[in-house]
Motif scaffolding. Structure first.
Motif, PDB file in Angstrom:
ATOM      1  N   ILE A 152       0.922  -1.277   0.163  1.00  0.00           N
ATOM      2  CA  ILE A 152      -0.061  -0.031   0.029  1.00  0.00           C
ATOM      3  C   ILE A 152       1.008   1.315  -0.017  1.00  0.00           C
ATOM      4  O   ILE A 152       1.681   1.431   0.805  1.00  0.00           O
ATOM      5  CB  ILE A 152      -0.890  -0.037   1.286  1.00  0.00           C
ATOM      6  CG1 ILE A 152      -1.805  -1.423   1.197  1.00  0.00           C
ATOM      7  CG2 ILE A 152      -1.869   1.028   1.170  1.00  0.00           C
ATOM      8  CD1 ILE A 152      -2.830  -1.191   2.548  1.00  0.00           C
ATOM      9  N   PRO A 153       0.700   2.108  -0.971  1.00  0.00           N
ATOM     10  CA  PRO A 153       1.589   3.340  -1.041  1.00  0.00           C
ATOM     11  C   PRO A 153       1.057   4.597  -0.142  1.00  0.00           C
ATOM     12  O   PRO A 153      -0.300   4.389   0.021  1.00  0.00           O
ATOM     13  CB  PRO A 153       1.595   3.673  -2.512  1.00  0.00           C
ATOM     14  CG  PRO A 153       0.615   3.122  -2.913  1.00  0.00           C
ATOM     15  CD  PRO A 153       0.019   1.941  -2.445  1.00  0.00           C
TER      16      PRO A 153
ATOM     17  N   GLU B 261       8.167  12.192  -3.546  1.00  0.00           N
ATOM     18  CA  GLU B 261       7.471  13.305  -3.124  1.00  0.00           C
ATOM     19  C   GLU B 261       6.054  13.567  -3.844  1.00  0.00           C
ATOM     20  O   GLU B 261       6.282  13.608  -5.265  1.00  0.00           O
ATOM     21  CB  GLU B 261       8.057  14.536  -3.038  1.00  0.00           C
ATOM     22  CG  GLU B 261       9.080  14.522  -1.629  1.00  0.00           C
ATOM     23  CD  GLU B 261      10.219  15.868  -1.876  1.00  0.00           C
ATOM     24  OE1 GLU B 261       9.931  16.752  -2.684  1.00  0.00           O
ATOM     25  OE2 GLU B 261      10.898  16.025  -0.858  1.00  0.00           O
ATOM     26  N   GLY B 262       5.076  13.864  -3.566  1.00  0.00           N
ATOM     27  CA  GLY B 262       3.853  14.142  -4.317  1.00  0.00           C
ATOM     28  C   GLY B 262       3.939  15.548  -4.844  1.00  0.00           C
ATOM     29  O   GLY B 262       4.462  16.272  -4.230  1.00  0.00           O
TER      30      GLY B 262
ATOM     31  N   SER C 122      -2.607  17.438 -10.137  1.00  0.00           N
ATOM     32  CA  SER C 122      -3.377  16.484 -10.217  1.00  0.00           C
ATOM     33  C   SER C 122      -3.613  15.436  -8.916  1.00  0.00           C
ATOM     34  O   SER C 122      -4.610  14.953  -8.710  1.00  0.00           O
ATOM     35  CB  SER C 122      -2.788  15.318 -11.260  1.00  0.00           C
ATOM     36  OG  SER C 122      -1.486  15.175 -10.960  1.00  0.00           O
ATOM     37  N   LEU C 123      -2.818  15.602  -7.951  1.00  0.00           N
ATOM     38  CA  LEU C 123      -2.855  15.029  -6.788  1.00  0.00           C
ATOM     39  C   LEU C 123      -3.659  15.904  -5.846  1.00  0.00           C
ATOM     40  O   LEU C 123      -3.179  17.527  -5.832  1.00  0.00           O
ATOM     41  CB  LEU C 123      -1.660  14.671  -5.991  1.00  0.00           C
ATOM     42  CG  LEU C 123      -1.090  13.413  -6.544  1.00  0.00           C
ATOM     43  CD1 LEU C 123       0.140  13.292  -5.932  1.00  0.00           C
ATOM     44  CD2 LEU C 123      -1.895  12.252  -6.254  1.00  0.00           C
TER      45      LEU C 123
ATOM     46  N   TYR D 225      -2.496  15.349   0.507  1.00  0.00           N
ATOM     47  CA  TYR D 225      -1.108  15.415   0.370  1.00  0.00           C
ATOM     48  C   TYR D 225      -0.370  16.734   0.535  1.00  0.00           C
ATOM     49  O   TYR D 225      -0.936  17.871   0.156  1.00  0.00           O
ATOM     50  CB  TYR D 225      -0.781  14.710  -1.019  1.00  0.00           C
ATOM     51  CG  TYR D 225      -1.189  13.315  -1.309  1.00  0.00           C
ATOM     52  CD1 TYR D 225      -0.297  12.369  -1.052  1.00  0.00           C
ATOM     53  CD2 TYR D 225      -2.593  12.937  -1.731  1.00  0.00           C
ATOM     54  CE1 TYR D 225      -0.673  11.179  -1.013  1.00  0.00           C
ATOM     55  CE2 TYR D 225      -2.880  11.900  -1.911  1.00  0.00           C
ATOM     56  CZ  TYR D 225      -2.132  10.880  -1.714  1.00  0.00           C
ATOM     57  OH  TYR D 225      -2.333   9.484  -1.513  1.00  0.00           O
ATOM     58  N   GLU D 226       0.860  16.520   0.477  1.00  0.00           N
ATOM     59  CA  GLU D 226       1.702  17.550   0.992  1.00  0.00           C
ATOM     60  C   GLU D 226       3.075  17.626   0.045  1.00  0.00           C
ATOM     61  O   GLU D 226       3.647  16.467   0.021  1.00  0.00           O
ATOM     62  CB  GLU D 226       2.043  18.025   2.404  1.00  0.00           C
ATOM     63  CG  GLU D 226       0.967  18.110   3.298  1.00  0.00           C
ATOM     64  CD  GLU D 226       1.309  18.592   4.694  1.00  0.00           C
ATOM     65  OE1 GLU D 226       2.340  18.821   4.913  1.00  0.00           O
ATOM     66  OE2 GLU D 226       0.521  18.215   5.637  1.00  0.00           O
ATOM     67  N   GLU D 227       3.493  18.409  -0.848  1.00  0.00           N
ATOM     68  CA  GLU D 227       4.503  18.243  -1.573  1.00  0.00           C
ATOM     69  C   GLU D 227       5.871  18.238  -0.848  1.00  0.00           C
ATOM     70  O   GLU D 227       6.732  17.483  -1.589  1.00  0.00           O
ATOM     71  CB  GLU D 227       4.738  19.597  -2.537  1.00  0.00           C
ATOM     72  CG  GLU D 227       3.426  19.551  -3.672  1.00  0.00           C
ATOM     73  CD  GLU D 227       3.728  20.752  -4.683  1.00  0.00           C
ATOM     74  OE1 GLU D 227       4.572  21.659  -4.128  1.00  0.00           O
ATOM     75  OE2 GLU D 227       3.070  20.990  -5.697  1.00  0.00           O
TER      76      GLU D 227
END
Length: 412
Positions: free
Chosen positions: A332-333, A388-389, A393-394, A399-401
């Motif tokens: 699971i990511p 890192e996201g 698009s996310l 999420y946090e970069e």
């Protein structure tokens, strides 16, 4: 008065004929208008129909011309009749005041005029002479005559007399049945012979089997036997624990430990899936020297943050683990925990090749990130970087970069 009535009747007849001709002419003209309309509507569709309608129009015009001619003839007849009526009237009006000789003379003149008028009327009513027919053929045979009546039947003759039937012969008399004879006497029974001495008798046969007895009472339940040895489990699963050389202490069994390896970061070829190479390889047939085929390189950590800076550029260890009691496996990511009902084999960080290098698969590297002792940065090599996201698009949040993504390996 009889002559006057006849004149009135003639005038009435002429008027009726005139009305009939007028109505016929009006009806013919109405038909002509209707036909002209139909011709105009049909001339765009069929030229042949137009020609047929034109022929019908010409025929109707000829009929109208003939009716108009008949109308003119009837007008002449009416004028002649009116003129005759006037002369008769003059004759009767002056008969009493004129001499007999003058009256006869006038009647003779009127008779000649009447004959001429009648001839004119007959000629007008008769019409034109027909065209003379061609030479006639011989007439066909006439229809057969009616069949005559059938003649009378002759009288039926008398039937001849039948012959006499002969007499039937007589039957002879039946014979007398004889009487039944008497039954004979029964003879005396013979004397029985003396009985011989008997032999020793045989053993008697077994008696009939007795009735089956009732079922006895059920005995007490025996003691349970001892449990046998546990059999080998069926199935199980195997997974790779990246970043460590041993398996978790949750029932997983170590198959072997090794080194993570894959294609070099700037190579277009090679496999994209990383391999856990064992530390004791075996070779079959081989040829010494570089054949410029496909290459595989050891994998190294590439981390630049303060948390994992001490392992940067170190080789990545790996371990092949076998879990005999579970059959499902999933990584699971972006989560370091497993869902309820699943077992967490290990958790760590999601890592892969750098974004401007050639791509490779994502791996879940154990959060301990154990380095290989004595290893250092080597060139070339297969490298793995934290992930890192990127927002857009996310969805951000959640999420946090600026944060590295985690992962978890789960089994069930």
């Amino acid at each position: 008065m009889g002559a006057v009535s006849m004149v009135h009747f003639s005038i009435l007849l002429s008027i009726v004929c005139l009305v009939v001709v007028f109505v016929g002419g009006w009806y013919s003209q109405s038909s002509l208008i209707k036909l002209n309309t139909q011709v105009m509507e049909q001339q765009y569709h069929n030229q042949e129909q137009t020609e047929q309608f034109n022929k019908q129009i010409i025929k109707q015009n000829n009929q109208i011309s003939e009716q108009q001619l008949q109308l003119k003839q009837l007008n002449i007849i009416i004028e002649v009749l009116l003129d005759r009526n006037g002369k008769y009237k003059d004759n009767y009006d002056t008969r009493d005041n004129t001499s007999h000789h003058e009256i006869v003379k006038r009647e003779n003149q009127q008779s000649q005029t009447t004959i001429q008028s009648d001839n004119t009327i007959i000629k007008l009513l008769h019409g034109r002479d027909g065209v003379q027919g061609k030479n006639g053929r011989d007439g066909r045979d006439g229809i057969p005559g009616v069949k005559g009546d059938a003649g009378p039947h002759g009288e039926k003759g008398d039937q001849g007399a039948l012959g006499l039937k002969g007499d039937k012969g007589g039957q002879g008399p039946k014979g007398i049945q004889g009487s039944k004879g008497d039954q004979g006497l029964k003879g005396d029974q013979g004397l029985s012979g003396a009985k011989g001495e008997g032999r020793d008798g045989r053993d008697g046969r077994d008696g009939v089997q007795g009735i089956e007895g009732d079922v006895g009472p059920r005995g007490d339940k025996g003691d349970q036997g001892s449990t046998g040895p546990k059999g080998e489990p069926a199935g199980g699963l195997v997974y790779v624990r990246w970043g460590h050389d041993s398996c978790p202490s949750n029932g997983a069994q170590l198959v072997y430990s090794g080194r993570a390896a894959g294609p070099v970061w700037n190579s277009k070829g090679g496999g994209s899936n990383p391999q856990c190479l064992p530390l004791d390889p075996n070779y079959l047939r081989y040829q010494s020297g570089m054949q410029d085929h496909s290459y595989i390189y050891g994998a190294e950590y590439r981390v630049s943050n303060a948390i994992m800076q001490d392992i940067d550029s170190s080789s990545i260890p790996c371990a092949i683990c076998y879990v005999p009691t579970r059959s499902a496996l999933y990584m699971i990511p972006a989560k370091y925990t497993c869902p309820t009902g699943w077992e967490t084999e290990y958790h760590g960080y999601l890592m892969t090749e750098r974004h401007h290098h050639y791509r490779s698969q994502f791996l879940c590297i154990d959060h301990t990130m154990k380095p290989v002792i004595g290893s250092s940065q080597a060139t070339p090599s297969c490298t793995y970087w934290t992930v890192e996201g990127r927002c857009g698009s996310l969805p951000c949040p959640p999420y946090e970069e600026t944060k590295e993504l985690t992962c978890a390996v789960c089994t069930k």
